[in-house]
Design a protein around this motif. Structure first.
Motif, PDB file in Angstrom:
ATOM      1  N   CYS A  73      99.476  21.967  96.504  1.00 24.05           N
ATOM      2  CA  CYS A  73     100.619  22.092  95.592  1.00 24.05           C
ATOM      3  C   CYS A  73     100.743  23.542  95.111  1.00 24.05           C
ATOM      4  CB  CYS A  73     100.448  21.159  94.399  1.00 24.05           C
ATOM      5  SG  CYS A  73     101.758  21.316  93.169  1.00 24.05           S
ATOM      6  N   ALA A  80      98.751  18.085  98.204  1.00 24.30           N
ATOM      7  CA  ALA A  80     100.135  17.605  98.220  1.00 24.30           C
ATOM      8  C   ALA A  80     100.409  16.970  99.577  1.00 24.30           C
ATOM      9  CB  ALA A  80     101.095  18.768  97.972  1.00 24.30           C
ATOM     10  N   CYS A 136     102.941  18.598  94.744  1.00 19.32           N
ATOM     11  CA  CYS A 136     102.222  17.321  94.789  1.00 19.32           C
ATOM     12  C   CYS A 136     103.158  16.190  94.396  1.00 19.32           C
ATOM     13  CB  CYS A 136     101.000  17.352  93.888  1.00 19.32           C
ATOM     14  SG  CYS A 136     101.368  17.613  92.140  1.00 19.32           S
ATOM     15  N   CYS A 140     105.814  17.954  89.131  1.00 18.27           N
ATOM     16  CA  CYS A 140     104.480  18.492  88.838  1.00 18.27           C
ATOM     17  C   CYS A 140     104.548  19.424  87.629  1.00 18.27           C
ATOM     18  CB  CYS A 140     103.941  19.260  90.045  1.00 18.27           C
ATOM     19  SG  CYS A 140     102.453  20.202  89.656  1.00 18.27           S
TER      20      CYS A 140
END
Ligand SMILES: [Zn+2]
Ligand SMILES: [Zn+2]
Length: 184
Positions: A73, A80, A136, A140
């Motif tokens: 991420c 992710a 992710c 987020c």
């Protein structure tokens, strides 16, 4: 991209006449790839499903690639997960063309024994479909810029603290008022 080993399809005796086509599908078993500085892991390699067609002056390869990918991420550095489902299209000419400029989208050349190598087009399609920003999850919360904690999992009072500091700081035009002592 971590190099994919050549995936050579030999067409000797096949696709001899214009219009003929040949479906080819399979899986590339590689553990991952990289785009620039970013590394990606593959849960189950890359699946491809293409059709090779004799288009007269060459072989047109078109189809789809699919993969389950695990990256990092961009906001919080957690893993992710995302899916790649990219379109692939590549033209392999039988002979070097006289006017290469006419092929705006580029081309490859058919190799020895009328072979085409699918590795390049498959890798390109996966890279093209790999998102530029990897998250992710869409919302987020990222990392706290002050203490670095992952705001998806933890809470810190840095933001609150920063606000308090600002209220007390000289940058706050109302700070002076706060220090006014009214005569009682
Ligand atoms: Zn994240
Ligand atoms: Zn914090």
């Amino acid at each position: 991209m971590a190099l994919i080993d050549p995936i050579v399809v030999e067409l000797e005796g096949r696709l001899e006449s214009p219009g003929e086509s040949l479906p080819v599908s399979g899986k590339v078993d590689i553990p991952g790839y990289a785009v620039g500085e970013k590394e990606f892991q593959l849960e189950d390699g890359i699946s491809y499903d293409v059709v090779l067609t004799n288009a007269g002056d060459g072989i047109l390869v078109s189809g789809l690639v699919r993969a389950h990918v695990i990256g990092t991420c961009d906001r919080c550095l957690d893993p992710a997960h995302f899916d790649v489902a990219g379109e692939l299209e590549e033209y392999f000419l039988f002979h070097e063309p006289e006017d290469a400029e006419a092929y705006e989208d580029g081309f490859e050349l058919v190799g020895e024994n009328r072979s085409v190598d699918l590795a390049g087009p498959i890798a390109d399609a996966v890279i093209m479909d790999t998102p530029f920003v990897v998250l992710c999850r869409p919302d987020c919360a990222g990392l706290c810029p002050v203490c670095g904690c992952n705001l998806n999992h933890e809470q810190c009072d840095c933001a609150e603290q920063a606000e308090e500091d600002w209220v007390q700081s000289d940058e706050n035009p109302f700070a002076a008022l706060k220090n006014l002592k009214l005569d009682e």
